[in-house]
Design an enzyme around this catalytic site. Structure first.
Site, short mmCIF file in Angstrom:
data_model
loop_
_atom_site.label_atom_id
_atom_site.label_comp_id
_atom_site.label_asym_id
_atom_site.label_seq_id
_atom_site.Cartn_x
_atom_site.Cartn_y
_atom_site.Cartn_z
N GLU A 245 12.60 36.91 -7.68
CA GLU A 245 11.38 37.12 -8.45
C GLU A 245 10.47 38.06 -7.68
O GLU A 245 10.41 38.02 -6.45
CB GLU A 245 10.66 35.78 -8.68
N LYS B 210 2.30 24.65 -3.24
CA LYS B 210 1.03 24.09 -2.79
C LYS B 210 1.07 22.57 -2.90
O LYS B 210 0.37 21.94 -3.71
CB LYS B 210 -0.13 24.68 -3.61
N ARG C 268 0.81 -1.21 0.00
CA ARG C 268 0.00 0.00 0.00
C ARG C 268 0.85 1.26 0.00
O ARG C 268 0.51 2.23 -0.68
CB ARG C 268 -0.94 -0.02 1.22
N LYS D 272 6.28 38.55 -2.76
CA LYS D 272 4.87 38.43 -3.07
C LYS D 272 4.08 39.63 -2.55
O LYS D 272 4.66 40.55 -1.95
CB LYS D 272 4.32 37.11 -2.52
N ASP E 113 0.83 38.17 -12.21
CA ASP E 113 -0.19 37.43 -11.48
C ASP E 113 -1.60 37.88 -11.85
O ASP E 113 -1.90 39.08 -11.86
CB ASP E 113 0.03 37.61 -9.97
#
Length: 357
Positions: free
Chosen positions: A244, A181, A148, A213, A273
């Site tokens: 960035e 994410k 599993r 950001k 964005d």
């Protein structure tokens, strides 16, 4: 192995590690990352991303310990003679890109180094529903214990790789990226799957790239102040890394470009964005994104983010952006259905009955 997720040992009850059961979940903490078939990290078809603290063997150990609890596999010990040996076959129950083969082999090695694994496909290959693409043989106890965990990794990674491949092909000539994410604790595994699917990795974490950001910009008092502060910090700390900045309007793009024209900067990429505007008919308007790319005119790499789907990514990729990032690659994973079966004839019969083989 060093790292914040390093597990040097796993405590199991005394009876579970007795001489009669010791080989069921053998875990060699100090063993090198090499499988029984000689598949080392260096020899993998597609290597996992390099991370300074992440312990891949530790994640495997944690997953096995989570399954074993304080008793181990009670069903296995109750039903399967310890010395019985079997062959089990990997079956694809959906079409897609297979990923996690190398990691599954590491799981089997961790449980029982005497297990033998053979594959007719490698990470990144396309598989069709009903294809038998590998087998593992050896002690039945060990195979069932590892089953599993190996499948969980493979199914998740294959789902990510399959969507990444579709997005990467549609995005061309732009490159497709994932984001942070990812499932907690599975960051490297998820990002490895993106590489297997033909995408490229964004930053691995908070440590390997500066990404300014919206919240950083708000706290710094504006985009110019935020970029200037980063330049000063990197110079003061004698650090060199990619930088960035996220822009949300054409005015912010112009402000960044004006700053860069007047000052020596470490900036390497501009994120554009939510400049992809959804339309009522399901299409998207990329005119704002295209205008931003033209303003930047190759002075910096560009990255489009927001409203990126399999349906929109091709149109976005035609705007001239360097990269397209999509959180959906990892935050909305649909696992690829894969099974491991000893009785493959019955498994295929049931699969045909349920349209899954």
């Amino acid at each position: 192995m060093s790292g914040i997720l390093s597990f040097s040992s796993i405590v199991l009850p005394n009876w579970y590690t007795s001489s009669s059961c010791r080989r069921v979940v053998r875990m060699a903490a100090a063993a090198p990352q090499t499988t029984n078939a000689g598949l080392s990290l260096e020899a993998m078809a597609i290597k996992p991303p390099s991370h300074p603290t992440y312990d891949l063997k530790g994640i495997i150990k944690l997953s096995l310990a989570e399954d074993a609890g304080n008793r181990g596999d009670v069903t296995c010990m109750a039903t399967i003679p310890f010395d019985m040996e079997v062959e089990a076959y990997f079956l694809a129950k959906e079409d897609g890109i297979i990923a996690g083969i190398a990691l599954a082999e590491m799981v089997f090695q961790e449980v029982d180094p005497s297990l033998k694994v053979e594959w007719s496909r490698k990470d990144g290959d396309y598989v069709r529903k009903g294809l038998q693409f590998g087998k593992v043989y050896g002690r039945a106890h060990s195979i069932v214990v590892a089953e599993r965990i190996a499948l969980n990794f493979m199914q998740r990674m294959s789902g990510i790789a399959t969507l990444t491949k579709a997005m990467a092909d549609a995005a061309h000539p732009a490159y497709i990226l994932e984001t942070r994410k990812t499932a907690p604790g599975l960051r490297l595994v998820d990002k490895w799957a993106v590489l297997i699917g033909g995408g490229k990795n964004h930053r691995l974490g908070l440590f390997d790239m500066v990404l300014i950001k919206d919240n950083h910009i708000s706290i710094a008092g504006g985009i110019r102040n935020a970029v200037r502060s980063v330049d000063q910090y990197l110079e003061r700390e004698n650090l060199q890394m990619e930088v960035e900045v996220e822009t949300r309007t054409l005015e912010e793009v112009k402000e960044v470009l004006q700053y860069a024209s007047q000052t020596k900067t470490s900036l390497t990429r501009i994120m554009l964005d939510n400049m992809v505007i959804p339309l009522p008919n399901g299409d998207v308007d990329v005119s704002m994104l295209k205008e931003a790319v033209e303003l930047i005119n190759g002075k910096f790499e560009t990255e489009a983010s927001g409203n990126v789907t399999l349906e929109t990514v091709h149109k976005i990729g035609q705007t001239g952006v360097t990269y397209i990032s999509s959180g959906a690659l990892t935050h909305s994973v649909t696992a690829l259905d894969i099974s491991l079966k000893i009785d493959t004839e019955l498994a295929l019969e049931v699969g045909r009955r349920t349209k899954r083989a």
